[in-house]
Write a protein that holds these residues in place. Structure first.
Motif, PDB file in Angstrom:
ATOM      1  N   TYR A  79      -1.973  14.863  14.097  1.00 57.37           N
ATOM      2  CA  TYR A  79      -2.109  13.954  12.964  1.00 57.37           C
ATOM      3  C   TYR A  79      -3.436  13.203  13.046  1.00 57.37           C
ATOM      4  N   LYS A  80      -4.167  13.188  11.932  1.00 60.85           N
ATOM      5  CA  LYS A  80      -5.437  12.472  11.863  1.00 60.85           C
ATOM      6  C   LYS A  80      -5.442  11.547  10.659  1.00 60.85           C
ATOM      7  N   ILE A  81      -5.830  10.309  10.891  1.00 62.87           N
ATOM      8  CA  ILE A  81      -5.953   9.369   9.778  1.00 62.87           C
ATOM      9  C   ILE A  81      -7.228   9.699   9.006  1.00 62.87           C
ATOM     10  N   LYS A  82      -7.076   9.892   7.688  1.00 63.35           N
ATOM     11  CA  LYS A  82      -8.219  10.247   6.858  1.00 63.35           C
ATOM     12  C   LYS A  82      -8.577   9.094   5.935  1.00 63.35           C
ATOM     13  N   GLU A  83      -9.870   8.974   5.695  1.00 64.22           N
ATOM     14  CA  GLU A  83     -10.327   8.003   4.693  1.00 64.22           C
ATOM     15  C   GLU A  83     -10.124   8.625   3.319  1.00 64.22           C
ATOM     16  N   ILE A  84      -9.301   7.997   2.505  1.00 61.94           N
ATOM     17  CA  ILE A  84      -8.950   8.550   1.206  1.00 61.94           C
ATOM     18  C   ILE A  84      -9.442   7.632   0.095  1.00 61.94           C
ATOM     19  N   LYS A  85     -10.157   8.213  -0.854  1.00 65.04           N
ATOM     20  CA  LYS A  85     -10.611   7.470  -2.030  1.00 65.04           C
ATOM     21  C   LYS A  85     -10.022   8.139  -3.265  1.00 65.04           C
ATOM     22  N   LEU A  86      -9.191   7.395  -3.965  1.00 60.44           N
ATOM     23  CA  LEU A  86      -8.532   7.910  -5.150  1.00 60.44           C
ATOM     24  C   LEU A  86      -9.161   7.322  -6.406  1.00 60.44           C
ATOM     25  N   SER A  87      -8.998   8.028  -7.509  1.00 60.87           N
ATOM     26  CA  SER A  87      -9.432   7.484  -8.795  1.00 60.87           C
ATOM     27  C   SER A  87      -8.565   6.266  -9.123  1.00 60.87           C
ATOM     28  N   PRO A  88      -9.015   5.395  -9.992  1.00 60.51           N
ATOM     29  CA  PRO A  88      -8.195   4.223 -10.359  1.00 60.51           C
ATOM     30  C   PRO A  88      -6.790   4.605 -10.830  1.00 60.51           C
ATOM     31  N   LYS A  89      -6.687   5.678 -11.602  1.00 64.09           N
ATOM     32  CA  LYS A  89      -5.375   6.125 -12.094  1.00 64.09           C
ATOM     33  C   LYS A  89      -4.480   6.566 -10.950  1.00 64.09           C
ATOM     34  N   ASN A  90      -5.041   7.342 -10.023  1.00 68.68           N
ATOM     35  CA  ASN A  90      -4.254   7.812  -8.889  1.00 68.68           C
ATOM     36  C   ASN A  90      -3.968   6.696  -7.887  1.00 68.68           C
ATOM     37  N   GLU A  91      -4.860   5.727  -7.810  1.00 71.30           N
ATOM     38  CA  GLU A  91      -4.620   4.562  -6.954  1.00 71.30           C
ATOM     39  C   GLU A  91      -3.410   3.774  -7.467  1.00 71.30           C
ATOM     40  N   LYS A  92      -3.314   3.653  -8.786  1.00 72.08           N
ATOM     41  CA  LYS A  92      -2.160   2.969  -9.374  1.00 72.08           C
ATOM     42  C   LYS A  92      -0.883   3.751  -9.101  1.00 72.08           C
ATOM     43  N   LEU A  93      -0.965   5.069  -9.199  1.00 72.64           N
ATOM     44  CA  LEU A  93       0.199   5.909  -8.912  1.00 72.64           C
ATOM     45  C   LEU A  93       0.657   5.708  -7.470  1.00 72.64           C
ATOM     46  N   ALA A  94      -0.278   5.682  -6.544  1.00 73.06           N
ATOM     47  CA  ALA A  94       0.060   5.462  -5.135  1.00 73.06           C
ATOM     48  C   ALA A  94       0.746   4.112  -4.955  1.00 73.06           C
ATOM     49  N   LYS A  95       0.242   3.120  -5.668  1.00 77.71           N
ATOM     50  CA  LYS A  95       0.839   1.774  -5.584  1.00 77.71           C
ATOM     51  C   LYS A  95       2.264   1.783  -6.115  1.00 77.71           C
ATOM     52  N   ASP A  96       2.486   2.525  -7.205  1.00 73.42           N
ATOM     53  CA  ASP A  96       3.818   2.619  -7.804  1.00 73.42           C
ATOM     54  C   ASP A  96       4.810   3.311  -6.860  1.00 73.42           C
ATOM     55  N   CYS A  97       4.297   4.218  -6.030  1.00 74.91           N
ATOM     56  CA  CYS A  97       5.146   4.973  -5.105  1.00 74.91           C
ATOM     57  C   CYS A  97       5.417   4.214  -3.805  1.00 74.91           C
ATOM     58  N   GLU A  98       4.604   3.220  -3.532  1.00 77.45           N
ATOM     59  CA  GLU A  98       4.588   2.569  -2.216  1.00 77.45           C
ATOM     60  C   GLU A  98       5.934   1.971  -1.817  1.00 77.45           C
TER      61      GLU A  98
END
Length: 238
Positions: A206-225
């Motif tokens: 397992y490796k921690i990756k730096e992830i940059k999402l678009s604003p729309k996908n960032e909101k989706l991630a927040k909704d799933c959190e």
């Protein structure tokens, strides 16, 4: 009695690797997403290979359940499935199987999934459905095993021992390694999704990756959190 295991995964997890892990056992038959044809027929989503999948798979979910999932061949029968396939499906059959809810950090899912299916929705990601499935199973006295992929990858040997114990099956160290390349059990969609796992012969670190999402996908991630955090709190740990 033959054991039927249903792994309810989210997309772009290491569910195929876990399927290969079980498939390397001599006592186990593995099945790759038997409800995928039903799901695509039901939703009309044009995933890669849509027509080929629809034309080559059973699209009647009840037939899939009765003729494939609940018709075991070997002592252990492992079904890799996606939780978001459970659209308008009678869940009564889940009382007859052992259920694993296999989760992953939503940012990691979205980052990977969006490279194949742009602009995914919360329905595509499946974490909310995993949360709902968990609650359904608890209410019906059919407690599932919850497993996070990062926990598995950090120590596959120990986690697989714990997992097998919870499933009430013996552990085999053959689950740690498998041959590289395609497998007989692969779904016909493997050519679109399985390139990385076909290059592997075991669980990658397992490796921690730096992830940059678009604003729309960032909101989706927040909704799933909130759904992910709840399920993570129920996951196997060492």
């Amino acid at each position: 009695m033959k054991k039927i295991i249903c792994l309810w995964s989210c997309p772009r997890n290491i569910s195929t690797a876990l399927m290969y892990s079980f498939g390397n056992r001599e006592d186990t038959e593995i099945y790759d997403e038997a409800l995928y044809g039903y799901y695509l027929h039901k939703t009309g989503l044009k995933h890669p290979g849509y027509s080929e999948i629809i034309n080559n798979m059973e699209i009647d979910y009840q037939k899939v359940i009765n003729q494939i999932i609940l018709r075991p061949k070997k002592d252990i029968n492992f079904h890799k499935l996606m939780t978001h396939f459970l659209i308008d499906i009678d869940l009564e059959f889940l009382k007859k199987v052992s259920n694993i809810i296999f989760i992953r950090d939503p940012k990691e899912i979205i980052n990977s999934y969006s490279k194949v299916i742009p602009n995914p929705t919360i329905e595509d990601i499946g974490i909310k459905q995993q949360y709902e499935l968990y609650n359904h199973l608890i209410k019906t006295n059919n407690d599932p095993v919850v497993l996070d992929s990062s926990i598995l990858l950090k120590n596959p040997n120990k986690i697989l021992i714990i997992l097998c114990d919870k499933l009430e099956i013996s552990y085999s160290n053959k689950m740690l390694k498998w041959s590289k390349g395609p497998k007989k059990a692969d779904g016909i969609w493997a050519k679109y999704w399985y390139k990385n796992v076909h290059r592997s012969n075991g669980f990658n670190n397992y490796k921690i990756k730096e992830i940059k999402l678009s604003p729309k996908n960032e909101k989706l991630a927040k909704d799933c959190e909130k759904y992910y955090n709840f399920l993570f709190s129920k996951s196997i740990t060492i």
